[in-house]
Write a protein that holds these residues in place. Sequence first.
Motif, short mmCIF file in Angstrom:
data_model
loop_
_atom_site.label_atom_id
_atom_site.label_comp_id
_atom_site.label_asym_id
_atom_site.label_seq_id
_atom_site.Cartn_x
_atom_site.Cartn_y
_atom_site.Cartn_z
N GLU A 248 28.15 49.05 26.50
CA GLU A 248 28.68 47.94 25.72
C GLU A 248 30.09 47.59 26.19
OE1 GLU A 248 27.72 46.12 22.89
OE2 GLU A 248 25.66 46.86 23.07
N VAL A 249 30.36 46.29 26.30
CA VAL A 249 31.71 45.81 26.64
C VAL A 249 32.06 44.65 25.71
CG1 VAL A 249 31.49 46.46 29.07
CG2 VAL A 249 30.89 44.15 28.34
N PHE A 250 33.34 44.36 25.64
CA PHE A 250 33.80 43.18 24.91
C PHE A 250 34.72 42.40 25.81
CE2 PHE A 250 37.15 41.00 22.58
CZ PHE A 250 36.40 40.19 21.74
N SER A 251 34.62 41.06 25.75
CA SER A 251 35.48 40.23 26.58
C SER A 251 35.87 38.96 25.84
CB SER A 251 34.77 39.85 27.89
OG SER A 251 35.56 38.95 28.65
N THR A 252 37.14 38.62 25.96
CA THR A 252 37.60 37.32 25.44
C THR A 252 37.36 36.22 26.46
OG1 THR A 252 39.84 37.71 26.30
CG2 THR A 252 39.39 38.41 24.03
N ARG A 253 36.91 36.59 27.66
CA ARG A 253 36.66 35.61 28.72
C ARG A 253 35.24 35.76 29.26
NH1 ARG A 253 40.84 33.21 31.45
NH2 ARG A 253 39.11 32.02 32.34
N PRO A 254 34.22 35.55 28.40
CA PRO A 254 32.84 35.64 28.91
C PRO A 254 32.54 34.59 29.96
CG PRO A 254 32.87 34.71 26.70
CD PRO A 254 34.25 35.21 26.96
N ASP A 255 33.36 33.54 30.06
CA ASP A 255 33.15 32.51 31.09
C ASP A 255 33.27 33.08 32.49
OD1 ASP A 255 36.32 31.51 31.88
OD2 ASP A 255 36.00 32.60 30.01
N THR A 256 33.97 34.23 32.63
CA THR A 256 34.18 34.80 33.97
C THR A 256 33.09 35.80 34.35
OG1 THR A 256 35.55 36.63 33.13
CG2 THR A 256 36.67 34.57 33.70
N ILE A 257 31.97 35.80 33.65
CA ILE A 257 30.95 36.83 33.83
C ILE A 257 30.39 36.86 35.26
CG2 ILE A 257 29.03 35.36 33.06
CD1 ILE A 257 28.01 37.92 31.54
N PHE A 258 30.40 35.70 35.96
CA PHE A 258 29.89 35.70 37.33
C PHE A 258 30.95 36.18 38.33
CE2 PHE A 258 26.78 32.79 35.42
CZ PHE A 258 25.59 33.35 35.91
N GLY A 259 32.14 36.50 37.84
CA GLY A 259 33.16 37.09 38.70
C GLY A 259 33.20 38.60 38.58
N ALA A 260 32.24 39.16 37.82
CA ALA A 260 32.21 40.61 37.61
C ALA A 260 32.05 41.36 38.92
CB ALA A 260 31.08 40.97 36.65
N SER A 261 32.82 42.47 39.04
CA SER A 261 32.80 43.25 40.27
C SER A 261 32.46 44.71 40.03
CB SER A 261 34.18 43.14 40.94
OG SER A 261 34.25 43.91 42.11
N PHE A 262 32.73 45.21 38.81
CA PHE A 262 32.47 46.62 38.52
C PHE A 262 32.50 46.81 37.00
CE2 PHE A 262 37.03 46.09 38.94
CZ PHE A 262 37.57 46.77 37.86
N ILE A 263 31.99 47.95 36.56
CA ILE A 263 32.10 48.40 35.18
C ILE A 263 33.02 49.62 35.18
CG2 ILE A 263 30.86 49.23 33.13
CD1 ILE A 263 30.07 46.42 33.99
N ALA A 264 33.97 49.67 34.21
CA ALA A 264 34.89 50.81 34.11
C ALA A 264 34.77 51.44 32.73
CB ALA A 264 36.33 50.38 34.38
N LEU A 265 34.60 52.76 32.71
CA LEU A 265 34.48 53.52 31.47
C LEU A 265 35.74 54.31 31.20
CD1 LEU A 265 30.99 55.20 32.13
CD2 LEU A 265 31.40 52.98 31.02
N SER A 266 36.04 54.53 29.93
CA SER A 266 37.07 55.48 29.56
C SER A 266 36.62 56.89 29.88
CB SER A 266 37.36 55.36 28.06
OG SER A 266 38.05 56.50 27.58
#
Length: 851
Positions: A248-266
């Motif tokens: 699960e992630v949260f983003s205030t900028r879902p418009d940038t979803i096609f710019g995703a490059s990686f997932i980072a976990l705590s």
Amino acid sequence: MTDQRFNPLSADKRWQARWAETGTFEADDNSPKPRSFVLEMFPYPSGRIHMGHVRNYTMGDVLARFRRMQGFEVLHPMGWDAFGMPAENAAIEKKVHPGEWTRANIAGMRDQIKRLGFALDWSRELATCEPDYYGQEQALFIDMFEGGLVYRKESAVNWDPVDMTVLANEQVIDGKGWRSGAPVEKRKLSQWFLKITDFAEELLSGLDDLKGWPEKVRTMQENWIGKSQGLQFHFALAEKQQDIETVEVFSTRPDTIFGASFIALSADHPLAQQLAQDDEMLAAFCEDCKRTGTTAAELETMEKKGFDTGLKAVHPMDPSWELPVFVANFVLMDYGTGAVFGVPAHDQRDLDFARKYALPVTRVVAAGGDEDAPIHDESYTGPGKLVNSRVLDGMDIETAQQTVIDKAESEGWGKAQTTWRLRDWGVSRQRYWGTPIPIIHCDDCGAVPVPKDQLPVTLPEDVSFDTPGNPLERHETWSRVDCPKCGKAARRETDTLDTFTNSSWYFLRFASQPDDQPFDADTVKQWMPVSQYIGGIEHAILHLLYARFWTRALASIGKLDFAEPFESLFTQGMVTHETYFETVQNAETGADQIVYYSPDEIDHREGGVFKSSGGAPIQIGRIEKMSKSKKNVVDPDPIIDQYGADAVRFFMLSDSPPERDLPWSEAGIEGSWRFVQRLWRLFVGIADEPAPAGEDKKLKRKLHQTIAGVAEDVEALSFNKAVAKVFELVNMIEKAAPSKDRHDAIKSLAQIVAPMVPHIAEEAWALFGESDLIANAPWPEVDESQLVEDEVTIAIQVRGKLRDTIVVAKGSHKSALEELALGSEKVQRTIDGADIKKVIVVPDRLVNIVI
């Protein structure tokens, strides 16, 4: 004959004693007058006050005295924010009990403050370290506990391994404890929390009603509360990991979803912890992450580190697109979901991470013409249209955001959500010198509040600081008690409350101090909210936010019927001073270190600055806020001994706008001393004489303009402007011939300056034969008719250049002004017989002669 030189050493003590004997400044709860609660943020009793304290309290004092003169019943109290780590550090270093150290400091600082003649209600003095205060705080904590506003949970905390206590994020500086300097570690501890997040929306919207607060403070609180609206959604893992299928992630900028490059976990994310069980290198990386702080500033500036788990996450809008899953040191479990998707092209932190680990960087937002512009060392965070985003291409940001949210909700992989930066307030501290948390832990009954008839739970006196850590944990006779519910053997909570709790309600206790409860709500309602609160900008977020929360929380459980504690807020500038230092070599380590010297330890001589002892030259450093660490503090006592309290107070008001920093200078205090003596000469000059005959209309007008202007400036806390008006009036009085108006102006002058320089004003009032104190006198009445100017100064120009001025009756006719201008000798000499082409007359302003 009255002495022509004012002697503050005798006058200050005499009038301070008179105010104390008569209880002049004690607020009356039963007064029929309108009320005004003036409060400066109460000090920590660190040992001595300095000029920064003096400036803060002088501002509040002038306003409090002024409002008394205007007919208000004024509450202007003083107390001590007396719990905290410095006392425990002193106990360790000086081998004294924290209470002994604190109470000795309070006694010394109280004496210093009293020397300045502040109009304080000392009958309401409180110290947060005394059981009659913190016992009532414990009662409020229990009320909140029973009202569902308190809970306990295991949480990741900043742990100082030297001070052996939890630190708030703001107490972690560059990854180190703010007092010990030791590298901070992350630990998981069971902590008590207050549900401040339940009030996040109220605390945010309430800022709109605080019109008397500085805009910058409201903005700082708004940012701290941090309301964000966006999309919470999940990335499916390409391969299920035991019972974990998605991230699960949260983003205030879902418009940038096609710019995703990686997932980072705590490092504390359940997936990271699960993987670390079978991966020693990942486990070591997670442990390393725990040795960093958690402040936003530190997360931004520290080196970004990651560990590639080898897992892949499936892009929710393209099943064939897989993203690598990292564990990263800049992601916190307590913020959001504990996982983020990285968009390097449009987030600097993500870009730094992507460059380090050779991850793709794809621009998906661009301004016109920049669609193909590469991203170099800085991410792009500006406006634009969507690019490289398939179905979103060409959309503006807002439209693209809503499109992604709609798709996520319709397809079931996400939903619109509001999140907050604000987190619940962890109030547990593993230290002795604080308010004991009034909870008893029972194996059968769980956490049980101490019965109120057993409050206060007082701190034990017989404690030792020889061993690091919290002495309460080692104090078996204090910590072992019976459960109030079942009677079985139980154990007290050994954590104490964050000291910010002490300052979150002290203003309520100032307003009402019954023995049997924290406050009487009806009495508090008469005084609250605080009319004017004054303190440093460094408290703009935490203290003020917590105080607002406590007020709302107490209102929510029926203890109060108002929401905001402070009607108006003023953040004063700091008093600054040069720093003096030398660089020496540490005998043990050989490293260079800076040693600071106080102003009392140096001499200014020809050729530079030298140590008083030994005469060795030292360096002059930057002008900085007075602080004990830099030793650039100026103790007010020697200054008062030399110049008196009034000169010190006047300097604090006169030299700089109160919201700006004030550089301390000997020349400045000497100038204020000379002005006090000028006032005294005027007062003495009329003390033994009847008012002479005659009028002085200009002086009378100036007097009433000053009365009105100073009142307006003091109410606006524009003290330097008020002082400037007093200077102008004194200058005119000194030049004026004897008259009844001059006599009246000098007597009124004593009332005008009484809030600023009260000792000399009282001395003058007595000289004038008045039987009561000037502190009880009203503010001088304004003759409104004198505020209307009936004369104006007209500029006379020839060819646009000023040649003369004339004073005429306001509203004079154009023809009269032209005649007077042409009759001027200076104008005639300039014209020198030339033909006049035109005369331009602007009534009440100017005459311009064109030749």
